[in-house]
Motif scaffolding. Structure first.
Motif, PDB file in Angstrom:
ATOM      1  N   ARG A  49       3.938  16.204  -3.682  1.00  9.58           N
ATOM      2  CA  ARG A  49       2.989  16.780  -4.645  1.00  9.58           C
ATOM      3  C   ARG A  49       3.138  16.160  -6.031  1.00  9.58           C
ATOM      4  O   ARG A  49       2.204  16.196  -6.831  1.00  9.58           O
ATOM      5  N   TRP A  50       4.304  15.565  -6.350  1.00 10.50           N
ATOM      6  CA  TRP A  50       4.497  14.924  -7.657  1.00 10.50           C
ATOM      7  C   TRP A  50       3.545  13.754  -7.853  1.00 10.50           C
ATOM      8  O   TRP A  50       3.165  13.428  -8.969  1.00 10.50           O
ATOM      9  N   ILE A  51       3.190  13.097  -6.769  1.00  7.94           N
ATOM     10  CA  ILE A  51       2.370  11.889  -6.883  1.00  7.94           C
ATOM     11  C   ILE A  51       1.067  12.185  -7.615  1.00  7.94           C
ATOM     12  O   ILE A  51       0.618  11.383  -8.442  1.00  7.94           O
ATOM     13  N   LEU A  52       0.471  13.347  -7.360  1.00  7.20           N
ATOM     14  CA  LEU A  52      -0.777  13.707  -8.042  1.00  7.20           C
ATOM     15  C   LEU A  52      -0.581  13.738  -9.548  1.00  7.20           C
ATOM     16  O   LEU A  52      -1.399  13.216 -10.301  1.00  7.20           O
ATOM     17  N   GLU A  53       0.504  14.339 -10.000  1.00  8.99           N
ATOM     18  CA  GLU A  53       0.772  14.399 -11.444  1.00  8.99           C
ATOM     19  C   GLU A  53       1.126  13.028 -11.997  1.00  8.99           C
ATOM     20  O   GLU A  53       0.668  12.640 -13.064  1.00  8.99           O
ATOM     21  N   LEU A  54       1.949  12.293 -11.282  1.00 12.18           N
ATOM     22  CA  LEU A  54       2.415  10.998 -11.777  1.00 12.18           C
ATOM     23  C   LEU A  54       1.291   9.974 -11.876  1.00 12.18           C
ATOM     24  O   LEU A  54       1.347   9.075 -12.718  1.00 12.18           O
ATOM     25  N   GLU A  55       0.283  10.097 -11.050  1.00 15.16           N
ATOM     26  CA  GLU A  55      -0.873   9.205 -11.109  1.00 15.16           C
ATOM     27  C   GLU A  55      -1.752   9.501 -12.325  1.00 15.16           C
ATOM     28  O   GLU A  55      -2.514   8.648 -12.760  1.00 15.16           O
ATOM     29  N   ASP A  56      -1.644  10.701 -12.884  1.00 12.31           N
ATOM     30  CA  ASP A  56      -2.435  11.111 -14.040  1.00 12.31           C
ATOM     31  C   ASP A  56      -1.920  10.416 -15.296  1.00 12.31           C
ATOM     32  O   ASP A  56      -0.748  10.545 -15.658  1.00 12.31           O
ATOM     33  N   ASP A  60       3.549  13.079 -18.652  1.00 10.34           N
ATOM     34  CA  ASP A  60       4.685  12.600 -19.442  1.00 10.34           C
ATOM     35  C   ASP A  60       5.479  11.520 -18.714  1.00 10.34           C
ATOM     36  O   ASP A  60       6.173  10.736 -19.352  1.00 10.34           O
ATOM     37  N   HIS A  61       5.381  11.465 -17.392  1.00 12.72           N
ATOM     38  CA  HIS A  61       6.165  10.519 -16.601  1.00 12.72           C
ATOM     39  C   HIS A  61       5.325   9.394 -16.001  1.00 12.72           C
ATOM     40  O   HIS A  61       5.820   8.615 -15.191  1.00 12.72           O
ATOM     41  N   HIS A  62       4.055   9.315 -16.401  1.00 13.39           N
ATOM     42  CA  HIS A  62       3.157   8.308 -15.833  1.00 13.39           C
ATOM     43  C   HIS A  62       3.662   6.884 -16.064  1.00 13.39           C
ATOM     44  O   HIS A  62       3.692   6.069 -15.135  1.00 13.39           O
ATOM     45  N   GLU A  63       4.070   6.591 -17.278  1.00  7.38           N
ATOM     46  CA  GLU A  63       4.527   5.234 -17.591  1.00  7.38           C
ATOM     47  C   GLU A  63       5.779   4.871 -16.790  1.00  7.38           C
ATOM     48  O   GLU A  63       5.890   3.759 -16.264  1.00  7.38           O
ATOM     49  N   LEU A  64       6.703   5.799 -16.682  1.00  7.85           N
ATOM     50  CA  LEU A  64       7.916   5.574 -15.886  1.00  7.85           C
ATOM     51  C   LEU A  64       7.547   5.352 -14.422  1.00  7.85           C
ATOM     52  O   LEU A  64       8.057   4.435 -13.770  1.00  7.85           O
ATOM     53  N   TYR A  65       6.648   6.161 -13.923  1.00  6.12           N
ATOM     54  CA  TYR A  65       6.179   6.018 -12.541  1.00  6.12           C
ATOM     55  C   TYR A  65       5.521   4.654 -12.320  1.00  6.12           C
ATOM     56  O   TYR A  65       5.744   3.998 -11.289  1.00  6.12           O
ATOM     57  N   GLN A  66       4.734   4.207 -13.279  1.00  4.16           N
ATOM     58  CA  GLN A  66       4.069   2.912 -13.152  1.00  4.16           C
ATOM     59  C   GLN A  66       5.074   1.764 -13.026  1.00  4.16           C
ATOM     60  O   GLN A  66       4.789   0.760 -12.378  1.00  4.16           O
ATOM     61  N   ALA A  67       6.234   1.930 -13.622  1.00  4.87           N
ATOM     62  CA  ALA A  67       7.263   0.886 -13.555  1.00  4.87           C
ATOM     63  C   ALA A  67       7.816   0.716 -12.139  1.00  4.87           C
ATOM     64  O   ALA A  67       8.366  -0.339 -11.814  1.00  4.87           O
ATOM     65  N   VAL A  68       7.660   1.734 -11.285  1.00  5.15           N
ATOM     66  CA  VAL A  68       8.191   1.678  -9.923  1.00  5.15           C
ATOM     67  C   VAL A  68       7.097   1.881  -8.876  1.00  5.15           C
ATOM     68  O   VAL A  68       7.379   1.927  -7.679  1.00  5.15           O
ATOM     69  N   ARG A  69       5.873   1.971  -9.314  1.00  2.00           N
ATOM     70  CA  ARG A  69       4.739   2.306  -8.451  1.00  2.00           C
ATOM     71  C   ARG A  69       4.611   1.377  -7.259  1.00  2.00           C
ATOM     72  O   ARG A  69       4.329   1.802  -6.140  1.00  2.00           O
ATOM     73  N   GLN A  70       4.828   0.097  -7.462  1.00  2.00           N
ATOM     74  CA  GLN A  70       4.637  -0.867  -6.368  1.00  2.00           C
ATOM     75  C   GLN A  70       5.657  -0.710  -5.249  1.00  2.00           C
ATOM     76  O   GLN A  70       5.448  -1.216  -4.143  1.00  2.00           O
ATOM     77  N   ASP A  71       6.744  -0.014  -5.524  1.00  2.00           N
ATOM     78  CA  ASP A  71       7.798   0.193  -4.527  1.00  2.00           C
ATOM     79  C   ASP A  71       7.762   1.599  -3.931  1.00  2.00           C
ATOM     80  O   ASP A  71       8.691   2.020  -3.256  1.00  2.00           O
ATOM     81  N   THR A  72       6.676   2.342  -4.190  1.00  5.78           N
ATOM     82  CA  THR A  72       6.591   3.753  -3.831  1.00  5.78           C
ATOM     83  C   THR A  72       5.858   3.983  -2.522  1.00  5.78           C
ATOM     84  O   THR A  72       4.833   3.353  -2.250  1.00  5.78           O
ATOM     85  N   SER A  73       6.387   4.919  -1.739  1.00  2.00           N
ATOM     86  CA  SER A  73       5.701   5.399  -0.547  1.00  2.00           C
ATOM     87  C   SER A  73       5.941   6.901  -0.432  1.00  2.00           C
ATOM     88  O   SER A  73       6.788   7.460  -1.133  1.00  2.00           O
TER      89      SER A  73
END
Length: 118
Positions: A49-56, A60-73
Protein backbone atom coordinates in the motif's frame (compact mmCIF):
# COMPACT_ATOMS: atom_id res chain seq x y z
CA UNK A 1 30.19 -6.26 -5.30
CA UNK A 2 27.38 -6.43 -2.78
CA UNK A 3 24.00 -7.92 -3.65
CA UNK A 4 21.19 -6.87 -1.32
CA UNK A 5 17.48 -7.65 -1.33
CA UNK A 6 15.62 -5.26 0.94
CA UNK A 7 12.14 -6.45 1.84
CA UNK A 8 9.80 -3.86 3.33
CA UNK A 9 7.12 -5.49 5.47
CA UNK A 10 5.84 -2.39 7.29
CA UNK A 11 2.17 -1.63 6.79
CA UNK A 12 1.04 1.80 5.68
CA UNK A 13 -0.38 2.93 9.01
CA UNK A 14 1.25 4.17 12.20
CA UNK A 15 4.38 6.13 12.97
CA UNK A 16 6.44 2.98 13.63
CA UNK A 17 5.62 1.59 10.18
CA UNK A 18 6.43 4.94 8.58
CA UNK A 19 9.85 4.74 10.24
CA UNK A 20 10.49 1.21 9.01
CA UNK A 21 9.47 2.10 5.46
CA UNK A 22 11.63 5.23 5.50
CA UNK A 23 14.63 3.36 6.91
CA UNK A 24 14.18 0.64 4.30
CA UNK A 25 14.22 3.22 1.51
CA UNK A 26 17.31 4.91 3.00
CA UNK A 27 19.11 1.57 3.19
CA UNK A 28 18.10 0.77 -0.38
CA UNK A 29 19.40 4.13 -1.60
CA UNK A 30 22.80 3.33 -0.10
CA UNK A 31 23.04 0.28 -2.34
CA UNK A 32 21.46 1.96 -5.38
CA UNK A 33 23.99 4.80 -5.29
CA UNK A 34 26.96 2.44 -5.33
CA UNK A 35 27.63 1.44 -8.94
CA UNK A 36 29.17 -1.87 -7.88
CA UNK A 37 26.15 -3.04 -5.88
CA UNK A 38 23.03 -4.87 -7.00
CA UNK A 39 19.72 -4.06 -5.32
CA UNK A 40 16.30 -5.64 -5.20
CA UNK A 41 13.73 -3.61 -3.23
CA UNK A 42 10.60 -5.65 -2.57
CA UNK A 43 7.36 -4.45 -0.99
CA UNK A 44 5.64 -7.37 0.75
CA UNK A 45 2.26 -7.77 2.41
CA UNK A 46 0.63 -4.61 3.72
CA UNK A 47 3.66 -2.58 2.61
CA UNK A 48 2.41 -2.80 -0.97
CA UNK A 49 0.00 0.00 0.00
CA UNK A 50 3.00 2.36 0.44
CA UNK A 51 3.58 2.36 -3.30
CA UNK A 52 0.46 4.48 -3.86
CA UNK A 53 1.76 7.17 -1.51
CA UNK A 54 5.35 6.97 -2.72
CA UNK A 55 4.29 7.44 -6.34
CA UNK A 56 2.56 10.71 -5.34
CA UNK A 57 4.87 13.66 -6.08
CA UNK A 58 3.55 15.42 -2.95
CA UNK A 59 4.68 12.58 -0.68
CA UNK A 60 7.45 13.44 1.78
CA UNK A 61 9.27 10.29 0.63
CA UNK A 62 8.68 10.58 -3.13
CA UNK A 63 12.17 11.81 -3.94
CA UNK A 64 13.80 9.08 -1.84
CA UNK A 65 11.57 6.49 -3.50
CA UNK A 66 12.52 7.80 -6.95
CA UNK A 67 16.18 7.14 -6.13
CA UNK A 68 15.41 3.40 -5.83
CA UNK A 69 12.34 3.14 -8.06
CA UNK A 70 14.06 1.24 -10.85
CA UNK A 71 14.99 -1.55 -8.44
CA UNK A 72 11.49 -1.84 -6.92
CA UNK A 73 8.99 -4.66 -7.15
CA UNK A 74 5.92 -5.71 -5.21
CA UNK A 75 4.61 -9.12 -4.29
CA UNK A 76 1.80 -9.76 -6.75
CA UNK A 77 -0.34 -11.86 -4.41
CA UNK A 78 -0.08 -9.33 -1.59
CA UNK A 79 -0.88 -6.40 -3.86
CA UNK A 80 -4.13 -8.14 -4.70
CA UNK A 81 -4.85 -9.14 -1.11
CA UNK A 82 -4.47 -5.53 0.05
CA UNK A 83 -6.52 -4.10 -2.82
CA UNK A 84 -3.76 -2.22 -4.60
CA UNK A 85 -2.91 -4.57 -7.49
CA UNK A 86 -4.38 -2.29 -10.19
CA UNK A 87 -2.76 0.85 -8.75
CA UNK A 88 0.64 -0.85 -8.43
CA UNK A 89 0.35 -2.14 -11.97
CA UNK A 90 -0.74 1.28 -13.26
CA UNK A 91 2.34 2.78 -11.55
CA UNK A 92 4.51 0.42 -13.59
CA UNK A 93 5.96 -1.37 -10.58
CA UNK A 94 6.91 -4.92 -11.48
CA UNK A 95 5.28 -7.81 -9.66
CA UNK A 96 7.60 -10.31 -8.06
CA UNK A 97 5.68 -13.53 -8.49
CA UNK A 98 8.09 -16.34 -9.21
CA UNK A 99 6.48 -18.54 -6.55
CA UNK A 100 2.66 -18.43 -6.48
CA UNK A 101 2.46 -14.64 -6.48
CA UNK A 102 5.52 -14.19 -4.28
CA UNK A 103 9.18 -13.65 -5.07
CA UNK A 104 11.50 -16.53 -4.45
CA UNK A 105 13.66 -15.50 -1.52
CA UNK A 106 15.47 -18.79 -1.95
CA UNK A 107 16.42 -17.84 -5.51
CA UNK A 108 17.74 -14.48 -4.27
CA UNK A 109 19.86 -16.20 -1.61
CA UNK A 110 21.06 -18.72 -4.18
CA UNK A 111 22.09 -15.78 -6.39
CA UNK A 112 24.17 -14.36 -3.54
CA UNK A 113 21.77 -11.70 -2.22
CA UNK A 114 21.70 -10.80 1.45
CA UNK A 115 18.08 -10.45 2.60
CA UNK A 116 17.41 -7.40 4.81
CA UNK A 117 13.92 -6.78 6.20
CA UNK A 118 12.24 -3.64 7.47
Amino acid sequence: MIKAAIVILAGADGHDNLGRMSNGLEAARGFAENDGDELELIFDGASTRWILELEDEDSDHHELYQAVRQDTSAWGHCSGAFGVEDAVSDAGVEFADESNGHPSLRALVEDGYEIITF
